[in-house]
Motif scaffolding. Sequence first.
Motif, PDB file in Angstrom:
ATOM      1  N   SER A  40       0.820  -1.210   0.000  1.00 32.64           N
ATOM      2  CA  SER A  40       0.000   0.000   0.000  1.00 32.64           C
ATOM      3  C   SER A  40       0.853   1.259   0.000  1.00 32.64           C
ATOM      4  O   SER A  40       0.446   2.297  -0.524  1.00 32.64           O
ATOM      5  CB  SER A  40      -0.943   0.008   1.212  1.00 32.64           C
ATOM      6  OG  SER A  40      -0.205  -0.008   2.421  1.00 32.64           O
ATOM      7  N   LEU A  43       2.974   1.393  -3.741  1.00 31.50           N
ATOM      8  CA  LEU A  43       2.263   1.557  -5.000  1.00 31.50           C
ATOM      9  C   LEU A  43       2.249   2.989  -5.504  1.00 31.50           C
ATOM     10  O   LEU A  43       2.374   3.235  -6.699  1.00 31.50           O
ATOM     11  CB  LEU A  43       0.825   1.043  -4.856  1.00 31.50           C
ATOM     12  CG  LEU A  43       0.029   0.875  -6.146  1.00 31.50           C
ATOM     13  CD1 LEU A  43       0.788   0.020  -7.145  1.00 31.50           C
ATOM     14  CD2 LEU A  43      -1.329   0.256  -5.855  1.00 31.50           C
ATOM     15  N   GLU A 199       0.097  -9.311 -18.424  1.00 35.01           N
ATOM     16  CA  GLU A 199      -1.324  -9.006 -18.284  1.00 35.01           C
ATOM     17  C   GLU A 199      -2.174  -9.973 -19.100  1.00 35.01           C
ATOM     18  O   GLU A 199      -3.252 -10.412 -18.656  1.00 35.01           O
ATOM     19  CB  GLU A 199      -1.602  -7.565 -18.714  1.00 35.01           C
ATOM     20  CG  GLU A 199      -3.017  -7.112 -18.426  1.00 35.01           C
ATOM     21  CD  GLU A 199      -3.199  -5.621 -18.659  1.00 35.01           C
ATOM     22  OE1 GLU A 199      -4.301  -5.119 -18.370  1.00 35.01           O
ATOM     23  OE2 GLU A 199      -2.246  -4.965 -19.142  1.00 35.01           O
ATOM     24  N   TYR A 223      -1.497  -7.453  -9.381  1.00 33.99           N
ATOM     25  CA  TYR A 223      -2.148  -6.211  -9.782  1.00 33.99           C
ATOM     26  C   TYR A 223      -1.332  -4.985  -9.371  1.00 33.99           C
ATOM     27  O   TYR A 223      -1.287  -3.985 -10.104  1.00 33.99           O
ATOM     28  CB  TYR A 223      -3.554  -6.140  -9.184  1.00 33.99           C
ATOM     29  CG  TYR A 223      -4.525  -7.103  -9.824  1.00 33.99           C
ATOM     30  CD1 TYR A 223      -4.788  -7.069 -11.195  1.00 33.99           C
ATOM     31  CD2 TYR A 223      -5.171  -8.082  -9.071  1.00 33.99           C
ATOM     32  CE1 TYR A 223      -5.664  -7.956 -11.792  1.00 33.99           C
ATOM     33  CE2 TYR A 223      -6.053  -8.977  -9.661  1.00 33.99           C
ATOM     34  CZ  TYR A 223      -6.297  -8.907 -11.020  1.00 33.99           C
ATOM     35  OH  TYR A 223      -7.164  -9.798 -11.606  1.00 33.99           O
ATOM     36  N   ALA A 224      -0.680  -5.054  -8.217  1.00 35.08           N
ATOM     37  CA  ALA A 224       0.153  -3.928  -7.782  1.00 35.08           C
ATOM     38  C   ALA A 224       1.294  -3.695  -8.759  1.00 35.08           C
ATOM     39  O   ALA A 224       1.614  -2.549  -9.100  1.00 35.08           O
ATOM     40  CB  ALA A 224       0.693  -4.191  -6.376  1.00 35.08           C
ATOM     41  N   GLN A 225       1.911  -4.782  -9.231  1.00 36.02           N
ATOM     42  CA  GLN A 225       3.009  -4.616 -10.178  1.00 36.02           C
ATOM     43  C   GLN A 225       2.510  -3.985 -11.473  1.00 36.02           C
ATOM     44  O   GLN A 225       3.141  -3.059 -12.006  1.00 36.02           O
ATOM     45  CB  GLN A 225       3.669  -5.975 -10.452  1.00 36.02           C
ATOM     46  CG  GLN A 225       5.017  -5.881 -11.168  1.00 36.02           C
ATOM     47  CD  GLN A 225       4.896  -5.587 -12.655  1.00 36.02           C
ATOM     48  OE1 GLN A 225       4.075  -6.213 -13.339  1.00 36.02           O
ATOM     49  NE2 GLN A 225       5.679  -4.653 -13.161  1.00 36.02           N
ATOM     50  N   LEU A 226       1.392  -4.448 -11.968  1.00 33.48           N
ATOM     51  CA  LEU A 226       0.844  -3.893 -13.202  1.00 33.48           C
ATOM     52  C   LEU A 226       0.484  -2.409 -13.029  1.00 33.48           C
ATOM     53  O   LEU A 226       0.794  -1.573 -13.889  1.00 33.48           O
ATOM     54  CB  LEU A 226      -0.396  -4.682 -13.629  1.00 33.48           C
ATOM     55  CG  LEU A 226      -0.131  -6.100 -14.172  1.00 33.48           C
ATOM     56  CD1 LEU A 226      -1.442  -6.852 -14.331  1.00 33.48           C
ATOM     57  CD2 LEU A 226       0.603  -6.028 -15.510  1.00 33.48           C
ATOM     58  N   LEU A 227      -0.158  -2.077 -11.925  1.00 35.87           N
ATOM     59  CA  LEU A 227      -0.560  -0.682 -11.695  1.00 35.87           C
ATOM     60  C   LEU A 227       0.649   0.225 -11.491  1.00 35.87           C
ATOM     61  O   LEU A 227       0.622   1.398 -11.867  1.00 35.87           O
ATOM     62  CB  LEU A 227      -1.481  -0.610 -10.469  1.00 35.87           C
ATOM     63  CG  LEU A 227      -2.875  -1.207 -10.643  1.00 35.87           C
ATOM     64  CD1 LEU A 227      -3.593  -1.287  -9.300  1.00 35.87           C
ATOM     65  CD2 LEU A 227      -3.698  -0.380 -11.629  1.00 35.87           C
ATOM     66  N   SER A 228       1.708  -0.311 -10.911  1.00 37.96           N
ATOM     67  CA  SER A 228       2.879   0.512 -10.610  1.00 37.96           C
ATOM     68  C   SER A 228       3.600   0.999 -11.856  1.00 37.96           C
ATOM     69  O   SER A 228       4.387   1.955 -11.793  1.00 37.96           O
ATOM     70  CB  SER A 228       3.863  -0.261  -9.729  1.00 37.96           C
ATOM     71  OG  SER A 228       4.595  -1.227 -10.491  1.00 37.96           O
ATOM     72  N   THR A 229       3.354   0.356 -13.002  1.00 39.54           N
ATOM     73  CA  THR A 229       4.054   0.779 -14.218  1.00 39.54           C
ATOM     74  C   THR A 229       3.679   2.203 -14.624  1.00 39.54           C
ATOM     75  O   THR A 229       4.391   2.832 -15.411  1.00 39.54           O
ATOM     76  CB  THR A 229       3.758  -0.186 -15.376  1.00 39.54           C
ATOM     77  OG1 THR A 229       2.344  -0.222 -15.620  1.00 39.54           O
ATOM     78  CG2 THR A 229       4.235  -1.590 -15.049  1.00 39.54           C
ATOM     79  N   ALA A 230       2.575   2.719 -14.064  1.00 42.20           N
ATOM     80  CA  ALA A 230       2.215   4.114 -14.330  1.00 42.20           C
ATOM     81  C   ALA A 230       3.259   5.064 -13.761  1.00 42.20           C
ATOM     82  O   ALA A 230       3.329   6.237 -14.175  1.00 42.20           O
ATOM     83  CB  ALA A 230       0.841   4.419 -13.731  1.00 42.20           C
ATOM     84  N   ARG A 231       4.088   4.569 -12.833  1.00 41.24           N
ATOM     85  CA  ARG A 231       5.128   5.407 -12.225  1.00 41.24           C
ATOM     86  C   ARG A 231       6.378   5.512 -13.099  1.00 41.24           C
ATOM     87  O   ARG A 231       7.325   6.214 -12.733  1.00 41.24           O
ATOM     88  CB  ARG A 231       5.525   4.820 -10.874  1.00 41.24           C
ATOM     89  CG  ARG A 231       4.414   4.771  -9.835  1.00 41.24           C
ATOM     90  CD  ARG A 231       4.010   6.128  -9.348  1.00 41.24           C
ATOM     91  NE  ARG A 231       5.140   6.875  -8.829  1.00 41.24           N
ATOM     92  CZ  ARG A 231       5.071   8.144  -8.450  1.00 41.24           C
ATOM     93  NH1 ARG A 231       3.937   8.806  -8.564  1.00 41.24           N
ATOM     94  NH2 ARG A 231       6.128   8.776  -7.973  1.00 41.24           N
TER      95      ARG A 231
END
Length: 274
Positions: A40, A43, A199, A223-231
């Motif tokens: 948390s 992320l 994905e 899902y956290a790894q996938l979402l973190s790519t926005a960084r």
Amino acid sequence: MSEHVVISREQHAHSAWLPVSGYQHAAAQMAVPVAFAELSHLLGNFVLGFIKQGDTFQLVALLGIEQGKNLYVHPENGRWIGDYVPAALRGRPFTLGKPQASGDGATTQDPVLCIEKQALTDLETPAAEPLFDTQGERPELTGKAAESLSFLHQRHQGLIATQQVTNALANVGLITQWPAVVNTTEGPRRLAGFYAISESALKNLDADALSHLHHQQALPVAYAQLLSTARLKGLGQRVDMFARLTAHQEVPEDLDSVLGSYGDDEELSFDFDR
């Protein structure tokens, strides 16, 4: 590299230690191992990925795009520039060492508390903190030394649990090579040696595999790894900002508001919730 010694009641009952400030010791780290319990906090601050170690994968937070440069450590003063410091970088000058053999030849099962040799001092040294409370019949760790042992054991167990989760993801074929690209003002930079969640493979998992990952608590990591790519965009911004810093060009006075900061006057606690 710092030399560590095992802390013992016999040798260090009347010893003290000096706190270490700053994160210059992590200035050359490109990535750091992270634990499930930190997700948390990670992320919103880091790009997450995996590195391969032998036949297994390890979950890491990316701290830079090239070996030898941590974009979260200020190059001049060693201050952390970010809202969260990964647990693996906290606890210094303490760390856990391998289980030790006792006098009768037996070996303890748990890792033992160690300290950087240069941090040890005597009780009369200004600002030094005692390692042990010697008021009772048997010296006991005290203060932040005791907190460090608790925190480091917690982190150790957290990394073991996270490795089990990562193994579950790998076993169903979700971890794949990652051709990640970070865009900078100097052009695109490709990250080498990192892996990510596929994905498409995740979408095509059958019900049994999804149920297995759910029970292993592995889906939040995926899902956290996938979402973190926005960084990745933010990582590129850090590359540009550090280029200006090292070239001594003008940078915003409120650098912390641009990149985030971990306050110098805020005491680090030995807790995953920081």
